[in-house]
Design a protein around this motif. Structure first.
Motif, PDB file in Angstrom:
ATOM      1  N   PRO A 135       5.942   1.745   2.853  1.00 42.89           N
ATOM      2  CA  PRO A 135       6.342   1.516   4.249  1.00 42.89           C
ATOM      3  C   PRO A 135       7.833   1.744   4.486  1.00 42.89           C
ATOM      4  O   PRO A 135       8.224   2.130   5.588  1.00 42.89           O
ATOM      5  CB  PRO A 135       5.955   0.060   4.488  1.00 42.89           C
ATOM      6  CG  PRO A 135       4.908  -0.224   3.473  1.00 42.89           C
ATOM      7  CD  PRO A 135       5.273   0.582   2.277  1.00 42.89           C
ATOM      8  N   ASP A 136       8.659   1.505   3.456  1.00 44.23           N
ATOM      9  CA  ASP A 136      10.106   1.565   3.673  1.00 44.23           C
ATOM     10  C   ASP A 136      10.827   2.510   2.720  1.00 44.23           C
ATOM     11  O   ASP A 136      12.059   2.428   2.596  1.00 44.23           O
ATOM     12  CB  ASP A 136      10.708   0.157   3.539  1.00 44.23           C
ATOM     13  CG  ASP A 136      10.124  -0.818   4.534  1.00 44.23           C
ATOM     14  OD1 ASP A 136      10.143  -0.502   5.739  1.00 44.23           O
ATOM     15  OD2 ASP A 136       9.617  -1.870   4.096  1.00 44.23           O
ATOM     16  N   GLY A 137      10.144   3.377   2.012  1.00 38.04           N
ATOM     17  CA  GLY A 137      10.854   4.284   1.126  1.00 38.04           C
ATOM     18  C   GLY A 137       9.940   5.100   0.242  1.00 38.04           C
ATOM     19  O   GLY A 137       8.727   4.872   0.183  1.00 38.04           O
ATOM     20  N   ARG A 138      10.576   6.076  -0.451  1.00 36.70           N
ATOM     21  CA  ARG A 138       9.869   6.951  -1.377  1.00 36.70           C
ATOM     22  C   ARG A 138      10.512   6.815  -2.751  1.00 36.70           C
ATOM     23  O   ARG A 138      11.741   6.777  -2.869  1.00 36.70           O
ATOM     24  CB  ARG A 138       9.959   8.411  -0.921  1.00 36.70           C
ATOM     25  CG  ARG A 138       9.253   8.711   0.381  1.00 36.70           C
ATOM     26  CD  ARG A 138       9.769  10.000   1.014  1.00 36.70           C
ATOM     27  NE  ARG A 138       9.695  11.147   0.128  1.00 36.70           N
ATOM     28  CZ  ARG A 138       8.674  11.997   0.077  1.00 36.70           C
ATOM     29  NH1 ARG A 138       7.639  11.814   0.870  1.00 36.70           N
ATOM     30  NH2 ARG A 138       8.698  13.024  -0.743  1.00 36.70           N
ATOM     31  N   THR A 149       2.193  11.993  -2.727  1.00 38.45           N
ATOM     32  CA  THR A 149       2.367  13.286  -2.067  1.00 38.45           C
ATOM     33  C   THR A 149       1.101  14.131  -2.126  1.00 38.45           C
ATOM     34  O   THR A 149       0.940  15.081  -1.358  1.00 38.45           O
ATOM     35  CB  THR A 149       3.517  14.053  -2.731  1.00 38.45           C
ATOM     36  OG1 THR A 149       3.287  14.112  -4.146  1.00 38.45           O
ATOM     37  CG2 THR A 149       4.842  13.360  -2.462  1.00 38.45           C
ATOM     38  N   ASP A 150       0.175  13.753  -3.046  1.00 35.49           N
ATOM     39  CA  ASP A 150      -1.098  14.476  -3.150  1.00 35.49           C
ATOM     40  C   ASP A 150      -2.179  13.853  -2.282  1.00 35.49           C
ATOM     41  O   ASP A 150      -3.344  14.237  -2.362  1.00 35.49           O
ATOM     42  CB  ASP A 150      -1.578  14.497  -4.603  1.00 35.49           C
ATOM     43  CG  ASP A 150      -0.623  15.266  -5.506  1.00 35.49           C
ATOM     44  OD1 ASP A 150       0.013  16.213  -5.007  1.00 35.49           O
ATOM     45  OD2 ASP A 150      -0.512  14.900  -6.696  1.00 35.49           O
ATOM     46  N   GLY A 151      -1.788  12.843  -1.496  1.00 34.49           N
ATOM     47  CA  GLY A 151      -2.755  12.223  -0.592  1.00 34.49           C
ATOM     48  C   GLY A 151      -3.595  11.129  -1.213  1.00 34.49           C
ATOM     49  O   GLY A 151      -4.644  10.766  -0.666  1.00 34.49           O
ATOM     50  N   ILE A 152      -3.171  10.570  -2.333  1.00 39.52           N
ATOM     51  CA  ILE A 152      -3.925   9.492  -2.988  1.00 39.52           C
ATOM     52  C   ILE A 152      -3.424   8.156  -2.455  1.00 39.52           C
ATOM     53  O   ILE A 152      -2.222   7.866  -2.494  1.00 39.52           O
ATOM     54  CB  ILE A 152      -3.742   9.547  -4.515  1.00 39.52           C
ATOM     55  CG1 ILE A 152      -4.187  10.908  -5.053  1.00 39.52           C
ATOM     56  CG2 ILE A 152      -4.518   8.415  -5.182  1.00 39.52           C
ATOM     57  CD1 ILE A 152      -3.855  11.104  -6.525  1.00 39.52           C
ATOM     58  N   ASP A 153      -4.334   7.358  -1.919  1.00 35.30           N
ATOM     59  CA  ASP A 153      -3.989   6.016  -1.454  1.00 35.30           C
ATOM     60  C   ASP A 153      -4.210   5.016  -2.580  1.00 35.30           C
ATOM     61  O   ASP A 153      -5.218   5.077  -3.299  1.00 35.30           O
ATOM     62  CB  ASP A 153      -4.854   5.626  -0.247  1.00 35.30           C
ATOM     63  CG  ASP A 153      -4.585   6.512   0.962  1.00 35.30           C
ATOM     64  OD1 ASP A 153      -3.431   6.940   1.115  1.00 35.30           O
ATOM     65  OD2 ASP A 153      -5.541   6.776   1.729  1.00 35.30           O
ATOM     66  N   ALA A 154      -3.274   4.077  -2.726  1.00 35.80           N
ATOM     67  CA  ALA A 154      -3.386   3.094  -3.803  1.00 35.80           C
ATOM     68  C   ALA A 154      -2.642   1.829  -3.427  1.00 35.80           C
ATOM     69  O   ALA A 154      -1.787   1.829  -2.537  1.00 35.80           O
ATOM     70  CB  ALA A 154      -2.835   3.662  -5.110  1.00 35.80           C
ATOM     71  N   GLU A 170       0.849  -1.187   0.000  1.00 38.68           N
ATOM     72  CA  GLU A 170       0.000   0.000   0.000  1.00 38.68           C
ATOM     73  C   GLU A 170       0.884   1.237   0.000  1.00 38.68           C
ATOM     74  O   GLU A 170       1.887   1.306   0.719  1.00 38.68           O
ATOM     75  CB  GLU A 170      -0.904   0.010   1.227  1.00 38.68           C
ATOM     76  CG  GLU A 170      -1.836  -1.173   1.334  1.00 38.68           C
ATOM     77  CD  GLU A 170      -2.896  -1.197   0.254  1.00 38.68           C
ATOM     78  OE1 GLU A 170      -3.254  -0.101  -0.238  1.00 38.68           O
ATOM     79  OE2 GLU A 170      -3.359  -2.292  -0.099  1.00 38.68           O
ATOM     80  N   VAL A 171       0.527   2.213  -0.842  1.00 41.18           N
ATOM     81  CA  VAL A 171       1.325   3.438  -0.933  1.00 41.18           C
ATOM     82  C   VAL A 171       0.410   4.656  -0.826  1.00 41.18           C
ATOM     83  O   VAL A 171      -0.816   4.557  -0.987  1.00 41.18           O
ATOM     84  CB  VAL A 171       2.106   3.496  -2.264  1.00 41.18           C
ATOM     85  CG1 VAL A 171       3.085   2.347  -2.370  1.00 41.18           C
ATOM     86  CG2 VAL A 171       1.148   3.521  -3.457  1.00 41.18           C
ATOM     87  N   THR A 172       1.043   5.787  -0.584  1.00 44.42           N
ATOM     88  CA  THR A 172       0.345   7.075  -0.569  1.00 44.42           C
ATOM     89  C   THR A 172       1.158   8.052  -1.398  1.00 44.42           C
ATOM     90  O   THR A 172       2.387   8.116  -1.272  1.00 44.42           O
ATOM     91  CB  THR A 172       0.196   7.605   0.864  1.00 44.42           C
ATOM     92  OG1 THR A 172      -0.524   6.662   1.651  1.00 44.42           O
ATOM     93  CG2 THR A 172      -0.555   8.937   0.872  1.00 44.42           C
ATOM     94  N   ASP A 189      -7.960  -2.591  -9.755  1.00 39.94           N
ATOM     95  CA  ASP A 189      -7.624  -1.208  -9.400  1.00 39.94           C
ATOM     96  C   ASP A 189      -6.189  -1.085  -8.901  1.00 39.94           C
ATOM     97  O   ASP A 189      -5.808  -0.087  -8.287  1.00 39.94           O
ATOM     98  CB  ASP A 189      -8.597  -0.699  -8.328  1.00 39.94           C
ATOM     99  CG  ASP A 189      -8.634  -1.613  -7.107  1.00 39.94           C
ATOM    100  OD1 ASP A 189      -7.905  -2.623  -7.097  1.00 39.94           O
ATOM    101  OD2 ASP A 189      -9.397  -1.321  -6.168  1.00 39.94           O
ATOM    102  N   THR A 190      -5.358  -2.100  -9.171  1.00 41.30           N
ATOM    103  CA  THR A 190      -3.974  -2.109  -8.715  1.00 41.30           C
ATOM    104  C   THR A 190      -3.083  -1.342  -9.688  1.00 41.30           C
ATOM    105  O   THR A 190      -3.190  -1.503 -10.901  1.00 41.30           O
ATOM    106  CB  THR A 190      -3.467  -3.558  -8.572  1.00 41.30           C
ATOM    107  OG1 THR A 190      -4.319  -4.263  -7.663  1.00 41.30           O
ATOM    108  CG2 THR A 190      -2.051  -3.590  -8.039  1.00 41.30           C
TER     109      THR A 190
END
Length: 824
Positions: free
Chosen positions: A610-613, A555-560, A551-553, A626-627
């Motif tokens: 969880p562990d990086g950008r 910088t614009d606040g979109i969860d995917a 799961e990621v987020t 939707d992945t």
């Protein structure tokens, strides 16, 4: 007129066997039209029963304005109207049943108070938190009486999530709204409001003994000013509106079936016209004798038309009865084979199914007989009475007919090409009819030319007998064209259908594969290895692969949810090119997700895992559910320990899709948040629809092909009988009986081969043009030729031509030369 009628009846009595040939064509053609109209009426009645059969007990229905609902207190007002015996208001709400397997059902609708469903187990709901399930829902969710299930209202509702208790299982088999196992969940009106937030009414059905018109008038008057915003319809009008809404306002089924009825009549008209032409040509000496003893040309024409009228009436009546019987048999067979899939079929024999084919049959016979009748009456008595006269009817309009045929063929070919480029089905239909009519009009030139060309190869091994067969086949161009035309129609129809079916199946399959490349997709929060192995062991599963993700987020606040794509996807994808190439530095976002998030190709994103950008470039394209898709190195930069979030499953080509998908669901049932989706059910449903449509088309064309085969047999038989003196002369010159039979057989096969070659070429062209006109705007269409089926069609046609010559050739060989050459 009495003398004409007496002469006609005497001819019918003494030469009845001659009319069996055109009569059989009439019976088959009329039967096809009658069966078509009965099937059309049956399908219309069945659709009406399936879509609006529930309105049968009512006299009127109150419906709200479009996209609105009826006020909450309106049922009481309608119930107080004079003459109204009862009201049955319907309230439905959008909600979701939350089940352990992740399935959902478009949910709650009220139970009917006038015609309640039988309760199989438990009881009907009485409290607002009680629901009853149909058998389909109970089986699919594995819920039973006493279980509790969460119901989530639609977004924007104030109902929220409410726990409902299952109190009953009901039988909805008798309700047309739920035919074929459509899921249904029932609650009280108050329960619908509490579970879904819906407070208004969808419609109010009214029971009244005042009749439809009286009830509509009374309810409209009672509603007063409110009636301006509402609609009060009779139950019949409301049912018609529901059917029109379901069918799009067009009677597609009637047009579909009647198109094949027109084909059958077209083929029948050709066969009947050819048969009558040869019959009347054989009777030219008899006609001349009547003219010589005082009969006028008008009397001869009227006598022949009376014969045609009697033939048309008698055999058309037989065709109507046969058509009704065929339709009833097809309906019974359809119900037996399809079970609940088609719902209940209501056999309906409308009056038009009797009158229309009867009138059409008589008119076709009269029109088909008119031209040869007039031509035969023009032969001078002294010319026709000559014993050595060649009784061949000529036409002065031959050149005009040939020119018209060439113009129609060229114009039709141009329209066919245009129909595939536009694409346009009407243009294709017009082009096909025009070009085929042009081919038939040029038959007197085209058929002899093609016969000579084929005879150089096919008849050469048979020596003098073969050369005689070629000369005989082309000696009378009109007769050769008439003999070939019936088979030409049949071969063209079957070839067109076979090529169109194969091409359409390939195009539709490729399109579905490109749009839905994954048969089954199992998704969950974290799928353990044991579940992946269990899915792989399911019978019918051909290959599996797992996708790891996290799961990621942004910088614009979109969860995917993102997943890594590897090289092991190819074995599980129906179309390896359906998914875009994922490269380092890019993320593939599905089109719907991109639209919702306001993303487009080329946008820059930073994904926080969880562990990086990781900064990435967006590429909008086809994804998996939707992945979002990334490469394995990108995923490693986001999460050091990604989980298995998806399992892709490829099914075998000949498996029971529903059973296999259910087994996959069972294997994944223990996974938190498990959802099983995929294209396999969609693909199977589309293929079933296509296969059923093609089976119906082939069944309808089979009668036309049968008429065509009867036509070539009749025409060949009569033409051989017509040439009895010619055959006797050949025998007198030394031709043996075996050589005579061989000559006639070769002639028949040559004409059949001409029909096969021309029909195959036309059928392939029409089949490809039809598919391009139908699907060209939506998908790529590549020609697919079913060589095995085409070879089978050619073989059957040639054998039919050979068999058609057996009996007439045997009859011709039996007649002694002296007897046949004697003056009649």
């Amino acid at each position: 007129m009495t003398d004409v009628l007496t002469l006609s009846l005497a001819t019918l009595r003494h030469q009845a066997r001659q009319y069996l040939a055109p009569g059989l064509a009439v019976v088959l053609g009329v039967a096809f039209v009658a069966a078509t109209l009965v099937l059309t009426g049956t399908m219309s009645a069945s659709v009406r029963e399936a879509v609006a059969g529930q309105y049968a007990p009512y006299a009127a229905v109150v419906v709200p304005p479009e996209d609105d609902e009826l006020p909450a207190g309106l049922p009481e007002q309608v119930a107080d109207v004079d003459g109204v015996d009862a009201v049955d208001p319907v309230r439905s709400g959008a909600g979701l049943l939350r089940t352990a397997s992740g399935e959902s059902f478009a949910l709650v609708t009220t139970e009917s108070q006038v015609a309640p469903h039988p309760v199989l187990e438990g009881r009907a709901p009485t409290a607002s938190t009680e629901i009853a399930l149909s058998e389909t829902v109970a089986a699919g969710t594995r819920l039973g009486v006493g279980d509790t299930v969460a119901v989530a209202a639609a977004s924007g509702s104030d109902a929220g999530v409410v726990d409902a208790r299952v109190v009953g299982i009901v039988d909805v088999g008798g309700d047309p709204r739920y035919g074929g196992g459509t899921p249904a969940v029932f609650a009280t009106p108050e329960g619908v409001t509490d579970l879904t937030g819906t407070r208004g009414w969808d419609e109010i059905a009214v029971v009244s003994s005042a009749g439809e018109a009286g009830t509509v008038e009374a309810v409209t008057a009672a509603l007063g000013t409110k009636g301006a915003d509402l609609t009060v319809r009779s139950a019949t009008e409301h049912a018609d509106a529901k059917v029109a809404e379901f069918t799009g306002g067009t009677d597609f089924l009637a047009a579909f079936f009647l198109a094949f009825a027109v084909i059958a009549l077209f083929v029948s008209a050709i066969v009947i016209a050819n048969t009558f032409a040869i019959l009347l040509a054989r009777r030219a000496r008899e006609t001349a004798l009547l003219r010589a003893v005082g009969s006028t040309r008008g009397q001869v024409v009227r006598a022949a038309l009376v014969e045609a009228l009697v033939v048309g009436v008698v055999f058309s009546a037989g065709g109507v009865l046969l058509g009704i019987a065929l339709a009833a048999g097809l309906v019974a067979a359809g119900e037996a084979l399809a079970g609940d899939a088609l719902g209940e079929l209501v056999l309906n024999v409308p009056l038009r199914a009797v009158l229309v084919p009867m009138v059409l049959g008589v008119v076709v016979v009269l029109l088909a007989a008119l031209r040869p009748v007039l031509r035969s009456s023009r032969v001078a008595p002294l010319e026709a009475l000559r014993t050595d006269a060649a009784v061949t009817l000529r036409t002065r309009a031959g050149r005009v007919r040939l020119l018209a045929g060439l113009v129609l063929a060229v114009a039709g070919a141009g329209a066919l090409l245009a129909s595939g480029s536009l694409p346009s089905v009407p243009v294709g239909v017009v082009g096909g009819l025009a070009s085929f009519t042009g081919i038939l009009l040029t038959g007197t030139v085209l058929v002899p030319w093609a016969t000579r060309a084929l005879g150089l190869v096919a008849a050469a091994p048979f020596g003098p007998t073969g050369r005689l067969a070629v000369d005989n086949a082309v000696r009378n161009p009109a007769r050769a064209a008439a003999t070939t035309s019936a088979l030409l129609v049949g071969v063209t129809l079957v070839t067109m259908t076979a090529v169109g079916a194969a091409t359409a199946r390939t195009a539709v399959t490729d399109f579905i594969d490109s749009q839905y490349p994954v048969d089954v997709l199992v998704q969950g929060e974290s799928i353990p290895d044991a579940t992946v192995d269990a899915v792989a062991r399911v019978d019918g599963v051909r290959a599996t692969t797992r996708l790891t993700g996290t799961e990621v987020t942004t910088t614009d606040g979109i969860d995917a949810a993102v997943a890594a794509v590897g090289d092991d996807l190819a074995p599980v994808l129906r179309d390896a090119e359906a998914l875009p190439d994922v490269t380092d530095g890019t993320v593939v976002v599905p089109e719907e997700g991109a639209e919702a998030a306001g993303l487009s190709t080329g946008d820059r994103l930073v994904l926080q895992g969880p562990d990086g950008r990781v900064p990435l470039t967006v590429e909008v394209g086809t994804a998996l559910g939707d992945t979002w898709l990334v490469t394995a190195p990108t995923l490693a930069g986001l999460d050091d320990a990604p989980r298995t979030g998806s399992v892709l499953v490829r099914l075998g080509d000949d498996v029971d899709t529903a059973a296999t998908v259910d087994a996959v669901k069972e294997a994944a049932a223990g996974v938190d948040g498990a959802q099983v989706s995929g294209a396999a059910p969609i693909r199977e449903a589309n293929m079933q629809v296509l296969d059923i449509a093609l089976a119906v088309v082939l069944a309808l064309l089979a009668i036309s092909v049968l008429i065509a085969l009867v036509g070539i047999a009749n025409t060949l038989s009569l033409s051989v009988i017509e040439r009895t003196r010619e055959s006797a002369l050949l025998r007198a010159l030394g031709l043996t009986r075996g050589q005579l039979r061989g000559m006639l057989a070769i002639e028949s096969v040559l004409l059949a081969l001409v029909g096969v070659v021309l029909g195959s070429v036309l059928g392939v062209a029409y089949g490809l043009a039809g598919v391009r006109a139908l699907f060209g705007a939506h998908m790529a269409v590549a020609p697919t030729l079913p060589w095995g089926q085409l070879a089978a069609v050619a073989l059957v046609a040639v054998v039919a031509g050979l068999v058609a010559s057996v009996l007439p050739a045997r009859r011709a060989a039996r007649v002694s030369p002296a007897q046949a050459l004697a003056a009649e």
